[in-house]
Design an enzyme around this catalytic site. Structure first.
Site, PDB file in Angstrom:
ATOM      1  N   THR A  42       0.848  -1.192   0.000  1.00  0.00           N
ATOM      2  CA  THR A  42       0.000   0.000   0.000  1.00  0.00           C
ATOM      3  C   THR A  42       0.882   1.240   0.000  1.00  0.00           C
ATOM      4  O   THR A  42       1.844   1.306   0.751  1.00  0.00           O
ATOM      5  CB  THR A  42      -0.921  -0.012   1.239  1.00  0.00           C
ATOM      6  OG1 THR A  42      -1.684  -1.209   1.182  1.00  0.00           O
ATOM      7  CG2 THR A  42      -1.853   1.179   1.259  1.00  0.00           C
ATOM      8  N   LYS A  46       0.796   2.118  -7.059  1.00  0.00           N
ATOM      9  CA  LYS A  46       0.064   1.339  -8.065  1.00  0.00           C
ATOM     10  C   LYS A  46      -1.106   2.126  -8.670  1.00  0.00           C
ATOM     11  O   LYS A  46      -1.232   2.213  -9.891  1.00  0.00           O
ATOM     12  CB  LYS A  46      -0.465   0.030  -7.441  1.00  0.00           C
ATOM     13  CG  LYS A  46       0.607  -0.836  -6.805  1.00  0.00           C
ATOM     14  CD  LYS A  46       0.029  -2.109  -6.213  1.00  0.00           C
ATOM     15  CE  LYS A  46      -0.960  -1.908  -5.075  1.00  0.00           C
ATOM     16  NZ  LYS A  46      -0.404  -1.287  -3.864  1.00  0.00           N
ATOM     17  N   SER A  47      -1.946   2.676  -7.796  1.00  0.00           N
ATOM     18  CA  SER A  47      -3.128   3.392  -8.305  1.00  0.00           C
ATOM     19  C   SER A  47      -2.716   4.649  -9.067  1.00  0.00           C
ATOM     20  O   SER A  47      -3.311   4.995 -10.091  1.00  0.00           O
ATOM     21  CB  SER A  47      -4.076   3.758  -7.158  1.00  0.00           C
ATOM     22  OG  SER A  47      -4.602   2.586  -6.570  1.00  0.00           O
ATOM     23  N   GLU A 171      -7.718  -3.426  -7.808  1.00  0.00           N
ATOM     24  CA  GLU A 171      -8.143  -4.302  -6.702  1.00  0.00           C
ATOM     25  C   GLU A 171      -9.602  -4.742  -6.830  1.00  0.00           C
ATOM     26  O   GLU A 171     -10.403  -4.521  -5.916  1.00  0.00           O
ATOM     27  CB  GLU A 171      -7.877  -3.616  -5.357  1.00  0.00           C
ATOM     28  CG  GLU A 171      -6.398  -3.270  -5.224  1.00  0.00           C
ATOM     29  CD  GLU A 171      -5.957  -2.990  -3.787  1.00  0.00           C
ATOM     30  OE1 GLU A 171      -6.582  -3.525  -2.867  1.00  0.00           O
ATOM     31  OE2 GLU A 171      -4.989  -2.260  -3.619  1.00  0.00           O
TER      32      GLU A 171
HETATM   33  N1  LIG Z   1      -4.397  12.762  -4.583  1.00  0.00           N
HETATM   34  C1  LIG Z   1      -3.244  12.610  -3.936  1.00  0.00           C
HETATM   35  N2  LIG Z   1      -2.535  13.685  -3.507  1.00  0.00           N
HETATM   36  C2  LIG Z   1      -1.353  13.553  -2.844  1.00  0.00           C
HETATM   37  N3  LIG Z   1      -0.770  12.365  -2.595  1.00  0.00           N
HETATM   38  C3  LIG Z   1      -1.417  11.252  -3.010  1.00  0.00           C
HETATM   39  C4  LIG Z   1      -2.683  11.309  -3.697  1.00  0.00           C
HETATM   40  N4  LIG Z   1      -3.070  10.046  -3.980  1.00  0.00           N
HETATM   41  C5  LIG Z   1      -2.110   9.239  -3.506  1.00  0.00           C
HETATM   42  N5  LIG Z   1      -1.122   9.958  -2.916  1.00  0.00           N
HETATM   43  C6  LIG Z   1       0.105   9.414  -2.318  1.00  0.00           C
HETATM   44  O1  LIG Z   1       0.828   8.752  -3.343  1.00  0.00           O
HETATM   45  C7  LIG Z   1       1.465   7.577  -2.833  1.00  0.00           C
HETATM   46  C8  LIG Z   1       1.057   6.389  -3.689  1.00  0.00           C
HETATM   47  O2  LIG Z   1      -0.325   6.171  -3.508  1.00  0.00           O
HETATM   48  P1  LIG Z   1      -1.143   5.156  -4.391  1.00  0.00           P
HETATM   49  O3  LIG Z   1      -0.804   5.372  -5.814  1.00  0.00           O
HETATM   50  O4  LIG Z   1      -2.564   5.259  -3.993  1.00  0.00           O
HETATM   51  O5  LIG Z   1      -0.509   3.760  -3.909  1.00  0.00           O
HETATM   52  P2  LIG Z   1      -1.115   2.280  -3.927  1.00  0.00           P
HETATM   53  O6  LIG Z   1      -2.230   2.245  -4.929  1.00  0.00           O
HETATM   54  O7  LIG Z   1       0.044   1.426  -4.303  1.00  0.00           O
HETATM   55  O8  LIG Z   1      -1.576   1.987  -2.540  1.00  0.00           O
HETATM   56  C9  LIG Z   1       1.054   7.476  -1.376  1.00  0.00           C
HETATM   57  O9  LIG Z   1       2.088   7.997  -0.598  1.00  0.00           O
HETATM   58  C10 LIG Z   1      -0.184   8.337  -1.289  1.00  0.00           C
HETATM   59  O10 LIG Z   1      -0.308   8.882  -0.014  1.00  0.00           O
HETATM   60 MG   LIG Z   2      -4.243   1.725  -4.677  1.00  0.00          MG
END
Ligand SMILES: Nc1ncnc2c1ncn2[C@@H]1O[C@H](COP(=O)(O)OP(=O)(O)O)[C@@H](O)[C@H]1O
Ligand SMILES: [Mg+2]
Length: 285
Positions: A42, A46-47, A171
């Site tokens: 996490t 990825k997202s 997911e």
């Molecule tokens: N809209 C956003 N603004 C700022 N930081 C973000 C945002 N979305 C995700 N993050 C940060 O980007 C990083 C990667 O998040 P994310 O891509 O959601 O990872 P995963 O899908 O692997 O869990 C994390 O540190 C998250 O806190």
């Molecule tokens: Mg994610």
């Protein structure tokens, strides 16, 4: 229709004092006609990575080539319409976005937005509902009367109704019971059989083994490894700790047996494979 990331960096809030670098020097290929699983702990990015596939996020630098489309930071919103029709995204817990009075109306909403006539949208919606095995009996019910697994599939049908060539699933099995999870894996297999490129984010390594041809492992916003599941899951045990990745169940059992002194020629990916190895009727030993 392969996808190539070339030297992609991404920051949320780029150009502001709050800029947060998230993706670092991403260079990967997502092969056509296959299922590519993106895994990693996490927060590993990825997202964020997959939201580049339909231009929802744009790279801060570098570029992403999606078939003949080149996504760069400078691309304008209106240039993205074609891409959005070709890349279908299913976000985490998509059922939270169901809203219409009937299942069919809900699934028709997206194709209508893409310019289909009502009649065309209805045909497309019905096809999509069949593709995700939502029974005809449910089409005129309220989406809110359905089970969790059914709602998830209705939400997916909304994305599939405009017949995208690329399907991205973030997911998709999260929170589903084992039956719902299996149905979902079957849908992924069907999409691949239909010639689609599928990108699947998953935390469950047994799901990855079950459907993925190719894997991308993310760690701290970087690509830690890329390869087939067999290549990835035969890496050193210490590497899995480093990137906080689980082994599939069979691999976990095998490592426990090794710790107890049992020698095994390799790390199995499937429980059936482990059983064969333990029975001694293993060709490779
Ligand atoms: N809209 C956003 N603004 C700022 N930081 C973000 C945002 N979305 C995700 N993050 C940060 O980007 C990083 C990667 O998040 P994310 O891509 O959601 O990872 P995963 O899908 O692997 O869990 C994390 O540190 C998250 O806190
Ligand atoms: Mg994610």
């Amino acid at each position: 229709m392969a996808i190539n990331f070339e030297q992609v960096n991404f920051s949320y809030g780029a150009g502001t004092t709050l800029a947060q670098p998230i993706l670092h020097d991403i260079n990967v290929t997502i092969p056509d006609g296959q299922v590519t699983a993106i895994v990693g702990q996490t927060g590993s990015g990825k997202s964020t990575l997959i939201q580049h596939l339909n231009g929802l996020l744009k790279p801060t630098s570098g570029r992403i080539i999606i078939d003949d489309f080149i996504l760069t930071n400078g691309i304008k919103e209106k240039q993205l319409t074609g891409l959005r029709a070709r890349v279908g995204m299913v976000f985490q817990f998509p059922e939270n976005q169901l809203f219409a009075n009937t299942v069919l109306d809900d699934v028709m909403y997206a194709p209508i937005n893409f310019g289909y006539s009502k009649r065309e949208a209805q045909i497309a919606a019905k096809e999509a509902l069949k593709r995700v095995h939502v029974s005809e009996k449910l089409w005129h019910k309220s989406p809110f009367e359905l089970s969790g697994g059914q709602m998830r599939r209705v939400a997916m049908a909304g994305t599939l109704a405009s017949n995208p060539d690329i399907v991205v699933l973030d997911e998709p099995a999260a929170g589903l019971d084992p039956k719902g999870q299996n149905e979902l894996l079957n849908i992924v297999r069907d999409l691949k059989s239909a010639g689609k490129l599928v990108v699947l984010i998953s935390h469950q390594m047994d799901h990855v083994i079950a459907v993925a041809d190719h894997m991308i492992v993310m760690n701290n916003g970087r690509v830690a490894a890329e390869g087939t599941p067999t290549e990835i899951f035969n890496r050193d045990l210490s590497w899995f700790k480093e990137v906080a990745l689980d082994l599939p169940k069979a691999g976990q059992f095998a490592e426990k047996l090794r710790q107890k002194g049992r020698s095994l020629s390799r790390r199995p990916l499937l429980l059936t494979e482990l059983a064969k190895m333990l029975n001694g009727d293993d060709q490779h030993e």
